[in-house]
Design an enzyme around this catalytic site. Structure first.
Site, PDB file in Angstrom:
ATOM      1  N   CYS A 160       0.828  -1.212   0.000  1.00 18.90           N
ATOM      2  CA  CYS A 160       0.000   0.000   0.000  1.00 18.90           C
ATOM      3  C   CYS A 160       0.858   1.257   0.000  1.00 18.90           C
ATOM      4  O   CYS A 160       2.051   1.221   0.276  1.00 18.90           O
ATOM      5  CB  CYS A 160      -0.864   0.039   1.270  1.00 18.90           C
ATOM      6  N   CYS A 164      -2.923   4.880   2.677  1.00 15.44           N
ATOM      7  CA  CYS A 164      -4.029   3.936   2.501  1.00 15.44           C
ATOM      8  C   CYS A 164      -4.940   3.938   3.724  1.00 15.44           C
ATOM      9  O   CYS A 164      -4.480   3.900   4.866  1.00 15.44           O
ATOM     10  CB  CYS A 164      -3.504   2.522   2.252  1.00 15.44           C
ATOM     11  N   CYS A 169      -2.519  -2.984  -3.574  1.00 18.33           N
ATOM     12  CA  CYS A 169      -3.797  -2.839  -2.866  1.00 18.33           C
ATOM     13  C   CYS A 169      -4.853  -2.331  -3.841  1.00 18.33           C
ATOM     14  O   CYS A 169      -4.593  -1.430  -4.641  1.00 18.33           O
ATOM     15  CB  CYS A 169      -3.615  -1.843  -1.721  1.00 18.33           C
ATOM     16  N   CYS A 195      -5.969   1.588  -2.405  1.00 17.45           N
ATOM     17  CA  CYS A 195      -5.143   2.788  -2.635  1.00 17.45           C
ATOM     18  C   CYS A 195      -4.409   2.764  -3.974  1.00 17.45           C
ATOM     19  O   CYS A 195      -3.796   3.745  -4.361  1.00 17.45           O
ATOM     20  CB  CYS A 195      -4.164   2.987  -1.487  1.00 17.45           C
TER      21      CYS A 195
END
Length: 189
Positions: free
Chosen positions: A39, A43, A70, A73
């Site tokens: 991430c 995030c 992810c 994000c």
């Protein structure tokens, strides 16, 4: 390995993860060993346990260590503009058209949300991924009908249709001919 992945996350980075601090976005990324996902520091996902975090200097580095971006994000989005995602989707479809393909399978392969994939693919190609899959399957079926004596049910299965009746219906809707009529027209040429 220690120089690119930190075994213990420093306090400032840990606080950035806890507070979703966007000022660090693009400077480093964090991966969670228990999920295999990486991430951006900003995030909004639930913070992981500190001992499960690994720090990466670049998104490419995280992906090279088998971490997936992810979906919330989208830390790899700057690496691949929409046109590249769309190109990867088309390539994957063209190579795997004969397998069970759904929007969610395609989205998982490309590490995108199904909604983003659907919207982006349609905006750039003018058709949905499902329509494109069907077009490729029908094109491949046309080639097989013209070049082989395989039974139509076998051709349907080879191009990814699980049901021969559904194949015949879709084939006729797209070409204006049944598979048998198409085969007969090809042999008359």
């Amino acid at each position: 390995m220690e120089n690119s992945i930190t075994a213990s996350i420093p306090e400032d980075k840990w606080l950035a993860v806890l507070s979703n601090d966007s000022t660090y976005d693009g400077q480093w990324y964090y991966g969670v060993t228990t999920t295999g996902i990486f991430c951006r520091p900003s995030c909004k996902s639930k913070p992981p346990n500190r001992e499960h975090i690994r720090i990466f200097h670049h998104a490419e580095e995280a992906m090279s260590k088998q971490f997936r971006p992810c979906k919330r994000c989208k830390p790899a989005s700057q690496l691949l503009p929409d046109e590249e995602w769309e190109g990867q989707a088309r390539t994957y479809i063209e190579q795997h058209y004969n397998e069970p393909l759904s929007l969610s399978v395609l989205a998982d392969v490309l590490h995108l949300s199904p909604y983003h994939l659907q919207r982006t693919f349609k905006r750039l190609t003018g058709v949905t991924p499902a329509t494109y899959i069907q077009q490729i399957r029908i094109q491949e079926a046309m080639k097989l009908l013209a070049s082989s004596d395989l039974p139509i049910t076998d051709i349907a299965g080879q191009v990814g249709f699980m049901n021969a009746a559904h194949f015949a219906t879709r084939f006729q809707a797209i070409t204006g001919l049944t598979p048998s009529q198409y085969r007969g027209a090809e042999f008359e040429r």
